[in-house]
Structure formats: C-alpha cells, structure tokens
Design a protein around this motif. Structure first.
Motif, mmCIF file in Angstrom:
data_model
loop_
_atom_site.group_PDB
_atom_site.id
_atom_site.type_symbol
_atom_site.label_atom_id
_atom_site.label_comp_id
_atom_site.label_asym_id
_atom_site.label_seq_id
_atom_site.Cartn_x
_atom_site.Cartn_y
_atom_site.Cartn_z
ATOM 1 N N GLN A 142 38.217 142.828 33.027
ATOM 2 C CA GLN A 142 39.334 142.071 33.579
ATOM 3 C C GLN A 142 40.044 142.969 34.595
ATOM 4 O O GLN A 142 40.675 143.948 34.194
ATOM 5 N N TRP A 143 39.990 142.824 35.915
ATOM 6 C CA TRP A 143 39.271 141.824 36.636
ATOM 7 C C TRP A 143 38.530 142.492 37.778
ATOM 8 O O TRP A 143 38.951 142.458 38.912
ATOM 9 N N TRP A 144 37.449 143.145 37.426
ATOM 10 C CA TRP A 144 36.626 143.829 38.425
ATOM 11 C C TRP A 144 35.241 144.030 37.835
ATOM 12 O O TRP A 144 35.028 143.894 36.627
ATOM 13 N N ILE A 178 34.412 136.825 28.315
ATOM 14 C CA ILE A 178 33.232 136.310 29.011
ATOM 15 C C ILE A 178 33.544 136.167 30.505
ATOM 16 O O ILE A 178 34.537 135.560 30.896
ATOM 17 N N HIS A 179 32.700 136.779 31.312
ATOM 18 C CA HIS A 179 32.757 136.621 32.759
ATOM 19 C C HIS A 179 31.434 135.984 33.185
ATOM 20 O O HIS A 179 30.559 135.739 32.351
ATOM 21 N N SER A 180 31.255 135.764 34.468
ATOM 22 C CA SER A 180 29.977 135.266 34.938
ATOM 23 C C SER A 180 29.669 135.841 36.314
ATOM 24 O O SER A 180 30.500 135.785 37.218
ATOM 25 N N GLN A 213 31.505 135.775 43.157
ATOM 26 C CA GLN A 213 32.755 135.407 42.490
ATOM 27 C C GLN A 213 32.481 135.315 40.993
ATOM 28 O O GLN A 213 31.463 134.757 40.596
ATOM 29 N N CYS A 214 33.382 135.856 40.190
ATOM 30 C CA CYS A 214 33.260 135.640 38.747
ATOM 31 C C CYS A 214 33.351 134.135 38.522
ATOM 32 O O CYS A 214 34.226 133.465 39.061
ATOM 33 N N ALA A 215 32.407 133.592 37.749
ATOM 34 C CA ALA A 215 32.314 132.136 37.648
ATOM 35 C C ALA A 215 32.638 131.617 36.250
ATOM 36 O O ALA A 215 32.251 130.516 35.886
ATOM 37 N N GLU A 216 33.323 132.418 35.469
ATOM 38 C CA GLU A 216 33.745 131.949 34.139
ATOM 39 C C GLU A 216 35.204 132.331 33.997
ATOM 40 O O GLU A 216 35.551 133.511 34.165
ATOM 41 N N PHE A 217 36.065 131.349 33.695
ATOM 42 C CA PHE A 217 37.493 131.658 33.638
ATOM 43 C C PHE A 217 37.758 132.785 32.642
ATOM 44 O O PHE A 217 37.361 132.696 31.489
ATOM 45 N N CYS A 218 38.406 133.849 33.121
ATOM 46 C CA CYS A 218 38.544 135.053 32.302
ATOM 47 C C CYS A 218 39.962 135.591 32.300
ATOM 48 O O CYS A 218 40.199 136.738 31.942
ATOM 49 N N GLY A 219 40.915 134.774 32.697
ATOM 50 C CA GLY A 219 42.300 135.220 32.660
ATOM 51 C C GLY A 219 42.989 135.076 34.004
ATOM 52 O O GLY A 219 42.449 134.475 34.937
ATOM 53 N N GLN A 221 43.619 136.761 36.663
ATOM 54 C CA GLN A 221 43.065 137.129 37.971
ATOM 55 C C GLN A 221 41.572 136.785 38.094
ATOM 56 O O GLN A 221 40.838 137.427 38.845
ATOM 57 N N HIS A 222 41.148 135.770 37.364
ATOM 58 C CA HIS A 222 39.751 135.313 37.439
ATOM 59 C C HIS A 222 39.323 135.054 38.881
ATOM 60 O O HIS A 222 38.248 135.446 39.314
ATOM 61 N N ALA A 223 40.204 134.393 39.638
ATOM 62 C CA ALA A 223 39.846 134.029 41.018
ATOM 63 C C ALA A 223 39.674 135.269 41.890
ATOM 64 O O ALA A 223 38.947 135.236 42.883
ATOM 65 N N ASP A 224 40.342 136.360 41.527
ATOM 66 C CA ASP A 224 40.246 137.579 42.338
ATOM 67 C C ASP A 224 39.343 138.619 41.695
ATOM 68 O O ASP A 224 39.560 139.822 41.804
ATOM 69 N N MET A 225 38.323 138.135 41.022
ATOM 70 C CA MET A 225 37.313 139.024 40.456
ATOM 71 C C MET A 225 36.031 138.751 41.238
ATOM 72 O O MET A 225 35.214 137.935 40.868
ATOM 73 N N ARG A 226 35.937 139.421 42.381
ATOM 74 C CA ARG A 226 34.855 139.090 43.308
ATOM 75 C C ARG A 226 33.801 140.170 43.353
ATOM 76 O O ARG A 226 33.953 141.242 42.770
HETATM 77 CU CU1 CUA Z 1 35.864 137.460 35.220
HETATM 78 CU CU2 CUA Z 1 36.390 135.181 35.672
#
Ligand code: CUA
Length: 345
Positions: A142-144, A178-180, A213-219, A221-226
């Motif tokens: 979270q989140w990198w 969980i991230h993606s 892009q991280c494709a699983e909602f993870c908190g 800053q999910h959108a900024d986990m690129r």
């Molecule tokens: Cu990591 Cu969404």
C-alpha cells in the motif's frame, strides 16, 4: 410523446461523449487493444472474434424478430404459418448454437492456455537466469510496487525495466492486502494475494513506456498505485541493470553529505533501505538507486528535484493516508535530502 423525444435526445447527448471517451480517451496510454505483447495480442484477437460472432448473432436474431413483428402486426396480415413439431427446424436451431458455442469453447481454451503458460517458464529451485526469460518479482505494497530482479540481485520500485523481445516471467506477491498487477498493453490482470505467488508473463516486442495500474481496490490510494514499464534494447537494459548492481557512489558535495547525515540519523532509516549503509528499513521502497528512477510515489510523480521536495515537505498532502508521515522537515533539510536522494546513482 414530446417528453419522450426530449429524453431520448438527452440520452444520445450523454451516450455519444461516453462512447468517444471509451474509444479515443485512452489513445497512446494504457489500452487493451494492443499487440505489443503476444499474450495481449491473443486477448485482443479473442475479444474481436467474440464481438464479431456476438454482433452477427444479434443482427440475425433481431432481424428475424423485427421482420416477424412488422410482417404479422398489420391488421389484415393473417396468421403466420405454424411450424410446431417441425423436426428439421428444431434440430437446426439446437445444432447451430451448439456448434457456435463449441467453437468459442475451443478458441477460449486455446487463448487461456496461451496467456496462462509462459513460453519460457521459469524452473523453480534453480535460482540462476532462466534460459532467455527474465525473472521479476512484483510485490504489492500500500501503495507502490516493489520490483525484485532475483537473478541480478537488486530491487527497485514502481518502474520496471525490461529488455525488448524477451519473455518476462512475473511472480506476483503482496505484503498487505490484495492488489492486482495490470499493464493493459502487455497482458491481462493478475492479482497480488498475500501469502501466495501468482505467475504471469509478457513480452514487450516494441520499445517504449507502458503504463499500468493496480486493478484491485486496496485502500485510499488505490488509484495512485501505478506501474511504469520501460521496454528498451537488451544492451540498454543490461547497462541499466549493471548500474543498479553497482555500489552507491560516495557523496562529494557538502549539500548531499549533509542530506546523507540527516537521512542516516533521522526517521528515514526506520522505513527505507540503502544498500551498503545503515539504512535497512523494509516498510518503504529501497532507495539505493533512487536518482536513476524515472518516477516515484507509486509512479505518480516524475522524479524531479521539485517533486521530491514537495513530497518531503508533506507526503500526506501529495498522497493522503500513505505510510510516510509528515516529518516536519525544515526547508534546509529538504534541500539537503533532495540533493542526497538525487545523487543516489
Ligand atoms: Cu493496490 Cu489497488
């Protein structure tokens, strides 16, 4: 009648830009209709095939339906010819969909095998460089993203360098939730699940930078986990890898030396590691060759002195809820740390 007309027009007004956005909005960035990587091409091909078949079936069925509706709704049309119990027709409309579905099944299975199994699988337990394939571990935080090159013995963050035309076997893990892992132009999504290693592969056949892009909602800053994937010729990749493996250069100017002292005596080393120094933290990204990275903070910011200074001034302002607190650094300390970090080459 008037009201209905208006709302239909409104609907079109909303729909058109949405369609335009869907088709053109992702031009030049991450988009799924790519053939840069063989498995991305396979995914695109089956998408096109499924769409063509689905549209053909839709058109035929709707045409028959509309024909029947209009032809037999006229007042004096009379009753349509009754075909109940017609064996030939019943066999035809049972066999035709079955054949279509069987073709789709075979093609889907073929694609599934193709994208699932690497053409140059890594053999576990051997440790060494696997044939011509590059082995990379992608570890979600979270989140990198942490990228570990086990065969080269270095780690980096957010930016993944790969050689053009080489199979890259990615082992995907997570340390928290969980991230993606998803770089649309190179391959489909693969989840990063704590306590489990998921595998995927891609092969960038065209040089360039591919955004993921991280494709699983993870908190928060999910959108900024690129993810930034940089595909380069293999000699450029090898040169880059050599730089990553080399020891960190000694700081020569006073500003950077001051920054180093601040780093090593402050809170920084609690979370960050710099190889060959006392900084051995594991919470945050390893910063050993930070000065060579194209971007940072989950690949959302280009690595420029201005951006690093803004980040150090208050990481919570740039990326709220991330794990790095506001350290209350003075402007002088920030300038020194920026000089030090940018000289980590
Ligand atoms: Cu990591 Cu969404």
């Amino acid at each position: 009648m008037h009201a209905r007309k208006m709302s239909a027009r409104k609907g079109v007004l909303i729909l058109l830009p949405a369609i335009a956005l869907l088709l053109g909005g992702c031009e030049g960035t991450s988009w799924v209709t790519s053939n840069v990587s063989p498995n991305a091409a396979m995914t695109r091909d089956i998408t096109v095939l499924l769409t063509v078949i689905a549209v053909a079936v839709f058109v035929v069925v709707e045409a028959l339906l509309l024909y029947a509706a209009f032809r037999f709704s006229r007042p004096r049309a009379g009753e349509a010819q009754q075909t109940e119990g017609n064996q030939r027709i019943e066999i035809a409309w049972t066999v035709a969909p079955a054949v279509v579905l069987f073709i789709l099944f075979v093609v889907s299975l073929q694609t599934l095998m193709g994208v699932s199994y690497s053409p140059e699988p890594a053999r576990s337990g051997e440790g060494a460089f696997q044939g011509n394939a590059l082995r990379v571990r992608a570890i979600g935080h979270q989140w990198w993203w942490e990228f570990d090159y086990p065969d080269y013995a270095f780690v980096t963050a957010n930016v993944l360098h790969v050689p053009i035309g080489t199979v890259v076997n990615v082992e995907i893990e997570s340390v928290d939730v969980i991230h993606s892992f998803w770089v649309p132009q190179l391959a489909g999504k693969t989840d990063a699940i704590p306590g489990q290693v998921n595998r995927m592969w891609f092969q960038a056949n065209l040089g360039g930078t591919y955004l993921g892009q991280c494709a699983e909602f993870c908190g928060a800053q999910h959108a900024d986990m690129r993810i930034q994937v940089i595909a380069e010729p293999s000699d450029a990749f090898e040169a880059w890898a050599k730089e990553q493996q080399a020891p960190v250069a000694q700081m020569t100017d006073a500003q950077s030396k001051q920054g180093e002292a601040t780093f090593m005596t402050g809170a920084c080393i609690g979370c960050h590691a710099i190889n060959g120094t006392n900084a051995k933290g594991t919470m945050g990204p390893n910063l050993t060759k930070f000065g060579l990275r194209e971007s940072f903070a989950g690949a959302i910011l280009p690595n420029t002195p201005e951006n690093v200074a803004a980040w150090l001034a208050n990481p919570q302002k740039v990326k709220p809820a991330n794990q790095m607190p506001n350290l209350g650094l003075s402007q002088e300390q920030i300038d020194q740390l920026v000089a030090y970090l940018e000289n980590l080459k």
